[in-house]
Scaffold this motif. Structure first.
Motif, short mmCIF file in Angstrom:
data_model
loop_
_atom_site.label_atom_id
_atom_site.label_comp_id
_atom_site.label_asym_id
_atom_site.label_seq_id
_atom_site.Cartn_x
_atom_site.Cartn_y
_atom_site.Cartn_z
N ASP A 206 35.96 33.05 37.21
CA ASP A 206 36.33 32.36 38.44
C ASP A 206 37.74 31.78 38.40
O ASP A 206 38.49 31.87 39.37
CB ASP A 206 35.32 31.24 38.75
N PRO A 210 42.20 33.74 41.31
CA PRO A 210 43.36 33.49 42.19
C PRO A 210 44.68 34.00 41.62
O PRO A 210 45.66 34.11 42.36
CB PRO A 210 43.37 31.95 42.30
N LEU A 211 44.71 34.32 40.34
CA LEU A 211 45.96 34.70 39.68
C LEU A 211 46.13 36.21 39.56
O LEU A 211 47.25 36.69 39.42
CB LEU A 211 46.01 34.06 38.28
N ASP A 213 45.69 40.43 40.56
CA ASP A 213 45.70 41.30 41.73
C ASP A 213 44.94 42.60 41.49
O ASP A 213 44.85 43.45 42.37
CB ASP A 213 47.13 41.61 42.18
#
Length: 486
Positions: A206, A210-211, A213
């Motif tokens: 988790d 966000p970091l 791609d």
């Protein structure tokens, strides 16, 4: 930080690696390419070859005497082993990455080998230690750092080299929640400045979503290592989440099964701890005083920030290091006939009473094969060969280690080593077990199986002291929390 290197491209072309002591290939016939500047989360079940692939890109697998290879593993189109300084790596066990006695020297080590000017080295050292929030003097002994601090130290050493690719193998596994966020933020800051390529392995994902791609998921089939899934996080974890969770991958929203709560209340007291202060070195207390009762049929979850003294407390109640002050006393239900202080018991007396699983698996591996490792304790108890074979066979099966029975323990993945050390602790059937980060390195399937085994021990009347930052495991075991350093 200044950008001293362009981002690196990583490519595997039909690549494979087999450790010299193993029949099975750790990775076989894998094809993939990671473009410069991509940020990749590498997933897969325990034993799928993730760590081996990263070690190959990092150029640390060794030569022909350590294993057999085929195909090509390239960094910027050049064989990975020949690309000095282009790849920086933080491996699963930070102890094995610590080279020098002092923090500053250790962070500077990679830069010195790359020929960075001395004045610039120390600017980089301070920048890197600040970035990972390793808030200790540069002359602090590396041996005095906690496990979590050593992970930050290893990451600082990588960041100081300014590599074109940063490879992270479970960099936050033994960190407290604040430390997890700090390391993730430090990596994000470094990537923002340098644009380096990132490949990170984490079972609990988790914090990294966000970091990154791109998500690549590895799997193993008879014909070799395959890429089960490859794409954006939404495409891989959203569209195929249920399928991947079934294969053992940690997928948000697809939690593993947990055992039922204990049917019985905790039983009699086994260990009485009063006014206990703990220390690794005499005269240098690190935590306490503590008052604690350890009961049969109960899990105690020891929590707290990194460096608070949790592991030292565990070693002390397990009888492996002496109390700095205060009392650790076994009750008559646990007593060995050698007095009440477990530290003064013989190793044989400890074997059937208090077992310990250390935070770093390599620190307690003794034998040449997995099967022999499981037999160490039973042989010390002078059990007959038939009983030893029965116990080791059961544990190999329960901990999913049967296929690795004849392998050298040091060639196992981090998660496999953890299961091995847990299994070895169970082989002598102790009344009490101290587990330091018992679920480190586990995929969703093996995590659930380890939790079920621990719950079964609890329900059979064993006392469990579990030191963990894994809140999910403490909830699943209905642990009574004991906070250190709050």
């Amino acid at each position: 930080m200044t950008d001293l290197a362009h981002p690196a491209a990583l490519e595997a072309r039909g690549w494979g690696w087999r450790y010299a002591t193993r029949r099975r290939w750790a990775v076989r016939d894998i094809d993939l390419r990671i473009e410069p500047g991509e940020r990749v989360l590498l997933l897969g079940a325990s034993g799928s070859g993730k760590s081996t692939l990263l070690q190959g890109f990092g150029g640390v697998l060794g030569g022909a005497d350590e294993g057999e290879t085929h195909g090509s593993l390239l960094v910027d189109g050049v064989p990975a082993a020949q690309t000095r300084g282009r790849v920086g790596m933080v491996i699963q066990d930070p102890d094995t990455q610590t080279m020098l006695a002092r923090v500053g020297d250790d962070v500077a080590f990679g830069c010195e080998n790359l020929g960075v000017p001395r004045d610039e080295i120390w600017q980089r050292v301070r920048s890197a230690t600040d970035a990972v929030r390793l808030d200790v003097p540069l002359d602090r002994s590396t041996a005095a750092l906690s496990g979590g601090q050593k992970q930050r130290l290893a990451l600082a050493g990588v960041l100081a080299m300014r590599p074109g690719a940063i490879l992270l193998d479970e960099p936050t596994a033994n960190l407290d929640p604040v430390g997890v966020q700090d390391v993730r933020d430090a990596v994000a800051a470094a990537l923002e400045v340098t644009g380096a390529t990132l490949v990170v392995i984490e079972h609990r994902i988790d914090v990294w979503l966000p970091l990154v791609d791109r998500v690549i998921v590895l799997g193993v089939e008879p014909e070799g290592t395959i890429v089960l899934a490859d794409g954006s996080p939404d495409d891989v974890l959203g569209a195929r989440g249920q399928e991947l969770a079934a294969s053992g991958v940690w997928v948000p929203g697809h939690p593993p099964a947990v055992p039922p709560p204990p049917a019985l209340a905790p039983g009699e007291s086994l260990l009485d701890v009063r006014g206990l202060t703990v220390a690794r070195s005499r005269g240098v207390p690190v935590a306490g005083p503590f008052d604690l009762d350890v009961h049969a049929g109960e899990v105690i979850g020891v929590t707290g920030p990194n460096g608070a003294g949790k592991s030292t407390l565990g070693l002390t109640v397990a009888g492996l290091i002496p109390a700095e002050s205060g009392r650790v006393a076994a009750t008559t239900a646990l007593s060995s006939g050698e007095g009440t202080d477990p530290f003064r018991w013989s190793s044989k007396a400890l074997l059937t009473r208090i077992a310990t699983v250390l935070q770093t698996p390599e620190h307690q591996l003794l034998a040449k094969t997995v099967r022999e490792e499981l037999a160490v304790g039973p042989r010390a108890l002078r059990l007959d060969d038939a009983e030893i074979a029965r116990r080791t066979g059961e544990l190999l099966e329960r901990l999913r280690l049967s296929a690795l029975a004849e392998a050298n323990p040091y060639t196992l993945s981090g998660g496999e080593k953890r299961r091995l050390t847990v299994a070895a602790a169970l082989a002598t059937r102790p009344q009490m077990i101290v587990l330091d980060e018992p679920t480190f390195g586990q995929d969703a399937t093996t995590w659930a199986e380890l939790v079920a085994i621990i719950a079964g021990l609890r329900d059979d009347g064993a006392a469990i002291v579990a030191i963990s930052h894994d809140e999910a495991v403490l909830r699943a075991l209905h642990a009574r929390r004991f906070e250190v350093g709050a």
